[in-house]
Design an enzyme around this catalytic site. Structure first.
Site, PDB file in Angstrom:
ATOM      1  N   SER A  47       0.798  -1.115  -0.007  1.00 60.14           N
ATOM      2  CA  SER A  47      -0.134  -0.065  -0.115  1.00 60.14           C
ATOM      3  C   SER A  47       1.051   1.293  -0.064  1.00 60.14           C
ATOM      4  O   SER A  47       1.715   1.398  -0.995  1.00 60.14           O
ATOM      5  CB  SER A  47      -0.935  -0.017   1.296  1.00 60.14           C
ATOM      6  OG  SER A  47      -2.014   1.068   1.043  1.00 60.14           O
ATOM      7  N   HIS A  73      -4.808  -5.118  -1.956  1.00 57.55           N
ATOM      8  CA  HIS A  73      -5.492  -5.031  -0.660  1.00 57.55           C
ATOM      9  C   HIS A  73      -6.455  -6.326  -0.647  1.00 57.55           C
ATOM     10  O   HIS A  73      -7.731  -6.019  -0.373  1.00 57.55           O
ATOM     11  CB  HIS A  73      -6.121  -3.811  -0.371  1.00 57.55           C
ATOM     12  CG  HIS A  73      -5.283  -2.426  -0.215  1.00 57.55           C
ATOM     13  ND1 HIS A  73      -4.437  -2.239  -1.354  1.00 57.55           N
ATOM     14  CD2 HIS A  73      -4.915  -1.779   0.516  1.00 57.55           C
ATOM     15  CE1 HIS A  73      -3.841  -1.207  -1.032  1.00 57.55           C
ATOM     16  NE2 HIS A  73      -4.154  -0.912   0.269  1.00 57.55           N
ATOM     17  N   GLU A  80      -1.767  -2.503  -8.253  1.00 57.34           N
ATOM     18  CA  GLU A  80      -2.959  -2.608  -7.589  1.00 57.34           C
ATOM     19  C   GLU A  80      -3.222  -1.171  -6.863  1.00 57.34           C
ATOM     20  O   GLU A  80      -2.684  -0.481  -6.901  1.00 57.34           O
ATOM     21  CB  GLU A  80      -2.591  -3.764  -6.519  1.00 57.34           C
ATOM     22  CG  GLU A  80      -1.522  -3.094  -5.082  1.00 57.34           C
ATOM     23  CD  GLU A  80      -2.283  -2.423  -4.042  1.00 57.34           C
ATOM     24  OE1 GLU A  80      -3.413  -2.862  -3.927  1.00 57.34           O
ATOM     25  OE2 GLU A  80      -1.546  -1.884  -3.580  1.00 57.34           O
TER      26      GLU A  80
END
Length: 356
Positions: free
Chosen positions: A151, A326, A258
């Site tokens: 992230s 995630h 992502e």
């Protein structure tokens, strides 16, 4: 004289307070670590094992529950690790886990500590790009060790790789529950490293006869086979690195991406930015993992349509749907390692070990 005495007292007090703060190196001015962009020299950290000491840090957002930190420590201990807590791990500064200097100091400290074998990030959130100028990249290059997170941690992973040549790991954060899939991928890469293994392959689910798997489908966007070093992570963070001294070189790389909770038009915008900035046309291949909760609403393209539209005309292999992002079943992907993207057969294959 009284105002002058007060002024001198204030200067002396400030100087003493400043001397007690940790020393922070500003990478943009005094740090001259080599760049992996201009060097073929890559550094592999040593493999992890039970009994090793893991440094636990909070380089981005804070957590308002101290119990989450204690839980993360218990998770790491359950793998047989000893844990060194970052000096500022319980600090809070608004939405950040302490000041920029405090968060950077913890990273530098963990790398310089000879007793620390690997470094885990507690969580992502926001804030890691703010501390990139304060990391000591020379120190990091001289003290290689596994650095793990995802992230917002994407900025740190790619900056460290770009500035030092050290392979880093886009993988689980310490405070999450490790699924069986996540733990196996983590151990395959960092505990018992193997080459020629598939990365991000969806887990096998029992599907009723006559039905197709829906949630973890692999989608071919563009055919082809590509070989190259892996870079990437969270799309929004990769965009934020463009044009900075901490951006990795995209030439002949396999880019994995992502994101989470981004509307399709925002993903469109970020991919367009990478495209017109000249990054995507340098690549050997692209893997788009999961875009969690990236739902279309109203008169919108779907995320699948956006990816096909923005990436489908690059004349390189593009594959969507690997277990990167995630999600509960999250793969560990070594940044800097050589891999083969066989889009025709819907596989991403790690072709070397990422730890020594």
């Amino acid at each position: 004289m009284k105002p002058r005495r007060s002024f001198l007292k204030a200067i002396i007090t400030s100087a003493i307070a400043t001397s007690l703060l940790p020393t922070i190196t500003n990478a943009s001015t005094s740090n001259q670590a080599h760049s992996a962009t201009n060097s073929n020299k890559l550094i592999k950290p040593k493999r992890l094992k039970a009994g090793d000491t893991i440094g636990l840090i909070t380089p981005s957002s804070n957590t308002w529950e101290d119990e989450e930190i204690h839980f993360a420590i218990d998770v790491l201990k359950s793998f047989g690790f000893k844990v060194k807590q970052g000096k500022y791990i319980f600090e809070r500064s608004g939405y950040l886990a302490g000041t920029d200097q405090q968060r950077a100091w913890d990273i530098n400290d963990m790398f310089q500590d000879k007793n620390v074998d690997g470094i885990f990030c507690l969580r992502g959130g926001y804030g890691s790009p703010r501390i990139l100028p304060y990391l000591d990249y020379n120190l990091i290059a001289k003290n290689p060790k596994a650095f793990i997170g995802y992230s917002d941690i994407t900025a740190l992973l790619n900056a460290i790789y770009a500035r030092t040549g050290l392979m880093t790991f886009h993988g689980p954060i310490a405070k999450q529950n490790f699924s069986e899939y996540t733990l196996k991928s983590f151990k395959d890469i960092l505990f018992s490293p193997k080459a020629n293994i598939d990365l991000g392959t969806p887990p096998l689910f029992e599907v009723a006869e006559g039905q197709a798997e829906k949630d973890n489908r692999l989608t071919l966007v563009s055919k082809g086979v590509a070989h190259g070093q892996l870079i990437g992570g969270n799309l929004s963070l990769m965009v934020k690195l463009v044009g900075t001294p901490f951006e990795p070189d995209y030439t002949n790389k396999i880019l994995f991406l992502e994101d989470v909770e981004e509307a399709p038009y925002r993903v469109d915008g970020m991919l367009t930015h990478l495209k017109i900035a000249g990054r995507l046309n340098k690549l050997a291949g692209i893997v788009f993992g999961k875009c969690t909760d990236c739902k279309a609403s109203g008169n919108s393209l779907s995320i699948e349509e956006v990816i096909k539209d923005r990436l489908g005309d690059l004349n390189i292999p593009v594959l969507k749907g690997l277990m990167i992002g995630h999600i509960d079943d999250n793969s560990t992907i070594p940044i800097g390692a050589m891999a083969t993207l066989d889009a025709n057969n819907k596989r991403l294959i790690l072709t070397e070990t990422a730890v020594s």
